[in-house]
Scaffold this motif. Structure first.
Motif, PDB file in Angstrom:
ATOM      1  N   HIS A 171       0.828  -1.206   0.000  1.00 60.75           N
ATOM      2  CA  HIS A 171       0.000   0.000   0.000  1.00 60.75           C
ATOM      3  C   HIS A 171       0.862   1.256   0.000  1.00 60.75           C
ATOM      4  O   HIS A 171       0.455   2.318  -0.499  1.00 60.75           O
ATOM      5  N   THR A 175       0.842   5.065  -1.871  1.00 54.60           N
ATOM      6  CA  THR A 175       0.971   6.309  -1.115  1.00 54.60           C
ATOM      7  C   THR A 175       2.050   7.210  -1.690  1.00 54.60           C
ATOM      8  O   THR A 175       1.844   8.417  -1.862  1.00 54.60           O
ATOM      9  N   THR A 203     -10.452   8.703  -5.537  1.00 54.84           N
ATOM     10  CA  THR A 203     -10.698   8.854  -4.102  1.00 54.84           C
ATOM     11  C   THR A 203     -12.055   8.282  -3.707  1.00 54.84           C
ATOM     12  O   THR A 203     -12.547   8.547  -2.603  1.00 54.84           O
ATOM     13  N   GLN A 205     -14.941   5.757  -2.444  1.00 54.14           N
ATOM     14  CA  GLN A 205     -14.942   4.836  -1.307  1.00 54.14           C
ATOM     15  C   GLN A 205     -14.640   3.417  -1.746  1.00 54.14           C
ATOM     16  O   GLN A 205     -13.954   2.668  -1.053  1.00 54.14           O
ATOM     17  N   ASP A 207     -12.763   2.367  -4.254  1.00 55.62           N
ATOM     18  CA  ASP A 207     -11.333   2.169  -4.514  1.00 55.62           C
ATOM     19  C   ASP A 207     -10.520   2.242  -3.226  1.00 55.62           C
ATOM     20  O   ASP A 207      -9.546   1.502  -3.050  1.00 55.62           O
ATOM     21  N   THR A 208     -10.930   3.122  -2.321  1.00 56.95           N
ATOM     22  CA  THR A 208     -10.249   3.196  -1.028  1.00 56.95           C
ATOM     23  C   THR A 208     -10.399   1.886  -0.263  1.00 56.95           C
ATOM     24  O   THR A 208      -9.424   1.356   0.289  1.00 56.95           O
ATOM     25  N   ASP A 209     -11.600   1.343  -0.264  1.00 58.17           N
ATOM     26  CA  ASP A 209     -11.840   0.076   0.435  1.00 58.17           C
ATOM     27  C   ASP A 209     -11.055  -1.063  -0.208  1.00 58.17           C
ATOM     28  O   ASP A 209     -10.527  -1.935   0.496  1.00 58.17           O
ATOM     29  N   ARG A 211      -8.182  -0.900  -1.853  1.00 56.13           N
ATOM     30  CA  ARG A 211      -6.767  -0.773  -1.474  1.00 56.13           C
ATOM     31  C   ARG A 211      -6.537  -1.245  -0.048  1.00 56.13           C
ATOM     32  O   ARG A 211      -5.540  -1.919   0.247  1.00 56.13           O
ATOM     33  N   ASN A 212      -7.467  -0.892   0.838  1.00 58.32           N
ATOM     34  CA  ASN A 212      -7.324  -1.302   2.235  1.00 58.32           C
ATOM     35  C   ASN A 212      -7.445  -2.815   2.390  1.00 58.32           C
ATOM     36  O   ASN A 212      -6.767  -3.413   3.235  1.00 58.32           O
TER      37      ASN A 212
END
Length: 280
Positions: A171, A175, A203, A205, A207-209, A211-212
């Motif tokens: 990850h 960053t 950005t 949600q 795609d953020t989820d 990646r997490n």
């Protein structure tokens, strides 16, 4: 000597022996009991092969953090050779670019055939960095592959020391690289780690989820590595997530793919992983 004095002398001697038996060994004695190895093999994937550290899409095994002999990297091999000259020329790189955990048992067999006294293992980035999130290796399958490989090492090399290096925090690549046009172009052009690096500027949600979740899969893999090493016994060390926690910078990545460590990145990897190892 009177009977009383004789009894006192015997008691004193017994107490001294008991105290000596219960005191911890001195550092010098501990070092003498665990001397540096005289041969080593590195297992893993393209990171261990030094891929893209010296040329365009080629393995650069001389710059491997583990078994390389490039001076500025100061690999495990060179650090050991500085105190144990007998290891000279007995550094075999059995890693393979593109390897996943499923390939590790075969590499372990190579380590056994080489009669290695020390084995480093860094595997798992390719199990998480796949074409899509759905094709990542399951945690259970990953653990099964690791156990099979470690069992092969333990049965074939019962006295060898084994270092399991934690998988870097992939990850972190996103960053440090998401704002670099060159990095984004390389990730897209070469289809690098799309499970994580697809839509790098998004950005949303979703795609953020995603990646997490990929990061969590790496965390779960590292947890399994730690547990597998504990099960292996005293001859195994896990790096305690030292490599996973290290905040790699964009300047430590190859400018050809912005994924693999460059020479500077390999040097950092060598320092961090060796420092968390056996301390020879």
């Amino acid at each position: 000597m009177t009977l009383a004095r004789r009894a006192l002398a015997v008691a004193t001697a017994c107490a001294a022996l008991l105290t000596a038996a219960t005191l911890p060994a001195s550092p010098a004695a501990a070092a003498a009991a665990d001397p540096p190895p005289t041969s080593m093999v590195s297992l893993g994937d393209s990171i261990t092969r030094g891929f893209n550290a010296c040329g365009w899409y080629v393995d650069c095994t001389a710059r491997s953090f583990s078994t390389g002999d490039y001076a500025s990297v100061n690999s495990h091999y060179l650090r050991i050779r500085a105190t144990e000259p007998a290891i000279a020329g007995r550094n075999h790189n059995a890693a393979r670019t593109g390897a996943k955990s499923a390939d590790l048992p075969g590499q372990a067999a190579t380590a056994v055939s080489q009669g290695a006294g020390y084995v480093t293992v860094l595997i798992g980035a390719n199990d998480a960095c796949t074409g899509s999130e759905s094709t990542m290796t399951t945690v259970a399958t990953f653990r099964g592959n690791i156990d099979t490989a470690l069992n092969r090492l333990k049965s074939g090399l019962p006295d060898a020391r084994v270092l399991l290096v934690s998988i870097p925090d992939v990850h972190r690549l996103w960053t440090v690289g998401k704002d670099s046009g060159s990095a984004r172009t390389a990730w897209s052009l070469f289809g690098i780690c799309q499970s994580l690096l697809a839509n790098p500027t998004s950005t949303s949600q979703a795609d953020t989820d995603r990646r997490n979740r990929v990061r969590q899969r790496v965390v779960d893999y590292n947890t399994q590595l730690a547990q597998a090493c504990t099960a292996y016994g005293a001859n195994c060390r896990f790096d305690g997530n030292a490599v996973f926690r290290y905040p790699f910078a964009l300047g430590q990545l190859s400018t050809w793919d912005y994924f693999h460590p460059n020479t500077s990145g390999q040097q950092v990897l060598a320092t961090v992983s060796y420092g968390a190892g056996f301390g020879w």
